[in-house]
Design a protein around this motif. Structure first.
Motif, short mmCIF file in Angstrom:
data_model
loop_
_atom_site.label_atom_id
_atom_site.label_comp_id
_atom_site.label_asym_id
_atom_site.label_seq_id
_atom_site.Cartn_x
_atom_site.Cartn_y
_atom_site.Cartn_z
N HIS A 44 -95.75 9.55 39.27
CA HIS A 44 -96.09 10.97 39.39
C HIS A 44 -95.33 11.84 38.39
CE1 HIS A 44 -97.89 14.41 41.09
NE2 HIS A 44 -97.01 14.70 42.04
N GLY A 45 -96.07 12.52 37.55
CA GLY A 45 -95.47 13.47 36.60
C GLY A 45 -95.05 12.88 35.28
N ARG A 46 -95.04 11.56 35.17
CA ARG A 46 -94.39 10.93 34.00
C ARG A 46 -95.36 10.44 32.94
NH1 ARG A 46 -90.57 13.67 36.29
NH2 ARG A 46 -90.07 12.87 38.36
N ALA A 47 -96.64 10.73 33.08
CA ALA A 47 -97.63 10.17 32.15
C ALA A 47 -97.27 10.46 30.70
CB ALA A 47 -99.02 10.71 32.48
N ILE A 48 -96.88 11.68 30.41
CA ILE A 48 -96.58 12.05 29.02
C ILE A 48 -95.40 11.24 28.49
CG2 ILE A 48 -95.69 13.92 27.55
CD1 ILE A 48 -97.51 15.85 29.01
N ALA A 49 -94.39 11.03 29.32
CA ALA A 49 -93.22 10.26 28.87
C ALA A 49 -93.60 8.81 28.58
CB ALA A 49 -92.11 10.33 29.92
N PHE A 50 -94.42 8.21 29.44
CA PHE A 50 -94.93 6.85 29.16
C PHE A 50 -95.72 6.88 27.85
CE2 PHE A 50 -94.02 6.11 33.63
CZ PHE A 50 -93.84 4.74 33.75
N ALA A 51 -96.56 7.92 27.70
CA ALA A 51 -97.42 8.03 26.51
C ALA A 51 -96.58 8.13 25.24
CB ALA A 51 -98.33 9.24 26.64
N GLU A 52 -95.45 8.81 25.32
CA GLU A 52 -94.59 8.92 24.14
C GLU A 52 -94.05 7.54 23.73
OE1 GLU A 52 -92.26 12.94 23.82
OE2 GLU A 52 -92.54 12.47 25.94
N GLY A 53 -93.70 6.72 24.72
CA GLY A 53 -93.25 5.36 24.42
C GLY A 53 -94.35 4.56 23.74
N VAL A 54 -95.56 4.68 24.26
CA VAL A 54 -96.71 3.96 23.67
C VAL A 54 -96.92 4.42 22.23
CG1 VAL A 54 -99.22 3.65 23.79
CG2 VAL A 54 -97.86 3.56 25.90
N LYS A 55 -96.95 5.74 22.04
CA LYS A 55 -97.25 6.29 20.71
C LYS A 55 -96.16 5.95 19.69
CE LYS A 55 -99.65 8.64 17.75
NZ LYS A 55 -101.04 8.31 17.40
N LEU A 56 -94.90 6.02 20.11
CA LEU A 56 -93.80 5.72 19.18
C LEU A 56 -93.79 4.25 18.79
CD1 LEU A 56 -91.10 7.91 20.87
CD2 LEU A 56 -91.61 8.00 18.43
N ALA A 57 -94.14 3.38 19.75
CA ALA A 57 -94.14 1.96 19.45
C ALA A 57 -95.39 1.57 18.65
CB ALA A 57 -94.05 1.14 20.74
N ARG A 58 -96.49 2.28 18.88
CA ARG A 58 -97.74 1.99 18.19
C ARG A 58 -98.40 3.28 17.71
NH1 ARG A 58 -100.64 -2.86 19.04
NH2 ARG A 58 -102.22 -1.84 17.78
N PRO A 59 -97.88 3.86 16.60
CA PRO A 59 -98.44 5.14 16.13
C PRO A 59 -99.91 5.06 15.72
CG PRO A 59 -96.31 4.67 15.09
CD PRO A 59 -96.72 3.43 15.82
N ASP A 60 -100.43 3.84 15.53
CA ASP A 60 -101.83 3.71 15.12
C ASP A 60 -102.81 3.92 16.28
OD1 ASP A 60 -100.64 1.21 16.11
OD2 ASP A 60 -102.60 0.31 15.71
N LEU A 61 -102.32 3.93 17.51
CA LEU A 61 -103.22 4.07 18.66
C LEU A 61 -103.58 5.54 18.89
CD1 LEU A 61 -101.44 1.68 21.21
CD2 LEU A 61 -103.41 1.14 19.77
N ASN A 62 -104.79 5.76 19.44
CA ASN A 62 -105.17 7.08 19.92
C ASN A 62 -104.68 7.21 21.35
OD1 ASN A 62 -106.85 8.74 18.06
ND2 ASN A 62 -107.96 6.79 17.89
N VAL A 63 -103.70 8.06 21.55
CA VAL A 63 -103.09 8.14 22.88
C VAL A 63 -103.56 9.40 23.60
CG1 VAL A 63 -100.91 8.19 24.15
CG2 VAL A 63 -101.10 6.82 22.08
N LEU A 64 -104.21 9.17 24.73
CA LEU A 64 -104.72 10.28 25.55
C LEU A 64 -104.01 10.28 26.90
CD1 LEU A 64 -108.61 9.74 25.18
CD2 LEU A 64 -107.09 11.01 23.66
N VAL A 65 -103.81 11.47 27.43
CA VAL A 65 -103.26 11.61 28.78
C VAL A 65 -104.24 12.45 29.60
CG1 VAL A 65 -101.42 12.70 30.16
CG2 VAL A 65 -100.83 11.42 28.09
N ILE A 66 -104.56 11.97 30.79
CA ILE A 66 -105.30 12.80 31.73
C ILE A 66 -104.35 13.10 32.88
CG2 ILE A 66 -107.17 12.85 33.45
CD1 ILE A 66 -108.92 11.33 31.50
N ALA A 67 -104.21 14.37 33.22
CA ALA A 67 -103.25 14.74 34.27
C ALA A 67 -103.76 15.93 35.06
CB ALA A 67 -101.91 15.07 33.64
N GLY A 68 -103.30 16.05 36.27
CA GLY A 68 -103.63 17.19 37.10
C GLY A 68 -102.61 18.31 36.94
N ASP A 69 -102.86 19.44 37.58
CA ASP A 69 -101.97 20.60 37.44
C ASP A 69 -100.61 20.37 38.09
OD1 ASP A 69 -104.29 20.73 39.26
OD2 ASP A 69 -103.23 22.37 40.24
#
Lengths: 274, 375
Positions: A71-96
């Motif tokens: 809960h709440g951490r999607a962006i932080a996980f996404a940053e790990g994904v993007k930093l390790a693999r900058p070639d990926l298109n990283v999307l986050v879907i989240a609620g308010d």
């Protein structure tokens, strides 16, 4: 061609989805699929990350690499994904609630870094999955199961919060304005840097019912009648904009992107030390 | 060619981790672990890896898991207060079986406590910190050299068993400076996660050890969720599937305990008294044991290097041996591992306890005094 879209981008064997009849999230999920389809992105290079809540279930239904996190951490996980693999298109879907309450800190810092992640917020102004508690976007005075006498909190404007924090692309769509929302999500994905598209969803089950604002049709009719395009809003007075929701592209700037900057750090470190 | 280098414990962790293949670090500054972040920020870009200082401990753990999902070997480091904050996402890594390493350089607590003072107060938190039943591997170094080699072992075990592994340090070893014999990198054994070689496998289909293979990121499309899930990786409400999942998660550590557990044993052949210790406290215990033996006492030392899973089979063999009359548990807390010892030893022999919670170290003299106490 909605049926082909579903065939290609939705994991049909994991349907039916958990969303209530009349929920706006299904339309918004379709908008994301349509945007990816129109951009013709390689599905295996799309990484979709979500947190916890109604909207976050979209990750399980969409046929990309999907990471349904905490809960709440999607962006932080996404940053790990993007930093390790900058070639990926990283999307986050989240609620308010996910992005602006428990995950607010990660939102502002990812925006500040201007890391190339596209965040699509399904904002239904309420905590739906836990049964209708007020969220950081519930308007003051509205009712929720934890605001039985009316909400005294002031709501966040998530797009404005992201822009103020350093996001280099912000926009707002709605469940009603599908074509516009698809266009904004596409722009967000193409934008190099942190982009956030806040999408007004509808929650007839809790928000509509608790506030006597009717069902899905009434809530979406409200969106149809009360939204103003940002270009037009720029020429309107504060009084004229009272009670209106500004939609469309809200801000865009061109600034250095985080993983590009880190590549320079690697070059520097390797140069200094042979 | 190996080379001898003077290093600090925290620094040795980073060098060991890089030797093991670490290419991603996310962290947040906290005493007494901060040198691990500092050294990672210097060293990782030199080897083409990535360092990021996150906004908090929670996001550090999240980013580590995110990077690990793409196949990177990833690590974070922290101390007590930060270790508390990381717990939810450690549980996420357990159930999703994402390999990663968490270093906890323990300091005196609870809460902010004595931030610069040593302690071993997080041992039970390392075991039970995240909610729900979950597998845990925690390894505790006692020297700078061990910081280097056990950091490698943490990565290797996390890859082999697809589980987060905790390097449970303490301020004593974290800030210690000693010479380390760094081997040639070709002589270092590095284990990588077992790959699924074709698309025919279900992502959570396990081998005979109970460990699923790994799908390369970007080849195929998979779902990972912290919800209870079946072999396909998608959520389930099935009680039967959940039961199977949790039993497999626990089993892959329990059933491979002999491979995971390492211990250090000294002078147990004739020992009537055994000092049980781990981590930084080992150093004082070893001095005390040597001194006592020189004075004619029949004393030995038993040290779990792998603290979790606890080496219970071996401790039972020792305590049930005819010669052993007493076990002295020395640990830098109010009594945590002593509870494990009592559970395992039962009435085999007497258990004495030396604990400390004032932020000072347990000295060899204090252990020696206990050894000399009349039984």
């Amino acid at each position: 061609m909605p049926s082909k879209l579903i065939e290609k981008y939705i994991r049909e064997d994991h349907l039916p989805h958990i969303w209530c009849p009349g929920c706006g999230h299904g339309i918004l999920m379709r908008d994301v699929a349509e945007a990816v389809s129109e951009l013709d992105l390689d599905q295996e290079k799309v990484f979709l990350i979500s947190g916890i809540g109604c909207s976050s279930r979209a990750a399980g239904y969409m046929d990309f690499n999907t990471l349904h996190t905490t809960h709440g951490r999607a962006i932080a996980f996404a940053e790990g994904v993007k930093l390790a693999r900058p070639d990926l298109n990283v999307l986050v879907i989240a609620g308010d609630g996910d992005i602006a309450a428990i995950g607010g800190n990660h939102l502002i810092h990812a925006a500040r870094r201007n890391i190339d992640i596209t965040v699509v917020v399904f904002n239904n102004d309420i905590y739906g999955m836990t049964g209708g508690q007020f969220s950081p976007t519930t308007p003051t005075g509205d009712f929720a199961t934890t605001a039985p006498y009316g909400n005294i909190d002031r709501p966040f404007d998530i797009a404005k919060l992201a822009e103020a924090s350093g996001a280099t692309y912000t926009a707002r769509g709605t469940a009603y304005h599908a074509q516009l929302t698809i266009k904004l999500i596409k722009e967000g994905i193409l934008h190099r840097g942190f982009s956030l598209i806040e999408c007004a969803s509808v929650c007839p089950t809790y928000y509509g019912r608790k506030n006597k604002k009717g069902g899905s049709v009434e809530l979406m009719t409200w969106q149809k009648d009360n939204c103003v395009l940002s270009e037009k809003a720029a020429k309107m007075t504060k009084e004229e904009l009272e009670g209106k929701l500004v939609i469309g592209k809200l801000s865009e700037t061109d600034l250095p992107e985080y993983t590009d900057e880190y590549k320079k750090i690697i070059d520097k470190a390797r140069g200094y030390h042979g | 060619m190996s080379k001898k280098v003077l290093m600090q414990g925290n620094e040795a962790v980073v060098e060991g981790a890089i030797a093991a293949g670490m290419r991603f670090y996310a962290g947040y500054p906290i005493t007494p672990s901060t040198e691990i972040a500092e050294q990672s920020s210097v060293r990782l870009p030199q080897v083409g890896g990535t360092f990021i200082q996150m906004e908090d401990e929670i996001s550090s753990m999240a980013a580590v898991i995110g990077a690990a999902v793409t196949g990177a070997k990833a690590m974070t480091a922290t101390s007590g207060p930060g270790f508390s904050l990381k717990q939810e996402n450690i549980g996420y890594a357990c159930i999703t079986e994402i390999p990663c390493v968490i270093v906890d350089v323990q300091r005196s607590g609870p809460s902010t406590g004595l931030p610069t003072s040593p302690s071993q107060g997080d041992v039970m938190q390392a075991r039970w910190g995240t909610h729900g039943d979950h597998p845990v591997i925690a390894i505790s170094p006692a020297s700078v050299s061990e910081c280097y080699f056990l950091a490698i072992r943490c990565f290797n075990l996390s890859e082999k068993y697809r589980t987060p592994v905790i390097l449970l340090m303490d301020e004593i070893v974290g800030h210690l400076r000693e010479g380390v014999e760094i081997p040639d990198h070709l002589d270092i054994e590095v284990v990588d996660r077992r790959l699924h070689t074709d698309k025919g496998h279900m992502p959570y289909e396990a081998d005979e050890k109970g460990v699923p293979g790994w799908h390369l990121c970007g080849i195929g499309r998979y779902n990972i969720t912290g919800l209870s899930h079946d072999v396909s990786g998608f959520p389930t409400n099935s009680n039967e599937v959940t039961d199977k999942l949790v039993r497999r998660l626990m089993g892959k550590i329990q059933n491979n305990a002999d491979d995971i557990i390492e211990v250090q044993e000294e002078y147990l052949d004739d020992a009537e008294t055994v000092v049980l210790c781990y981590g930084g406290t080992t150093r004082a215990a070893m001095s005390a044991v040597l001194e006592a033996r020189a004075a004619g006492y029949k004393v030995g030392m038993f040290r779990p290097i792998t603290v979790w899973p606890f080496p219970e089979k071996r401790l039972k063999e020792i305590s049930s041996g005819k010669k052993v009359k007493r076990i002295i548990v020395a640990e830098h807390n109010f009594g945590q591992i002593v509870l494990e010892a009592e559970r395992i030893v039962k009435n085999d022999c007497k258990i004495d306890f030396i604990g400390k919670v004032d932020g000072t170290v347990i000295t060899p003299g204090e252990i020696l005094e206990k050894i000399k106490e009349a039984e």
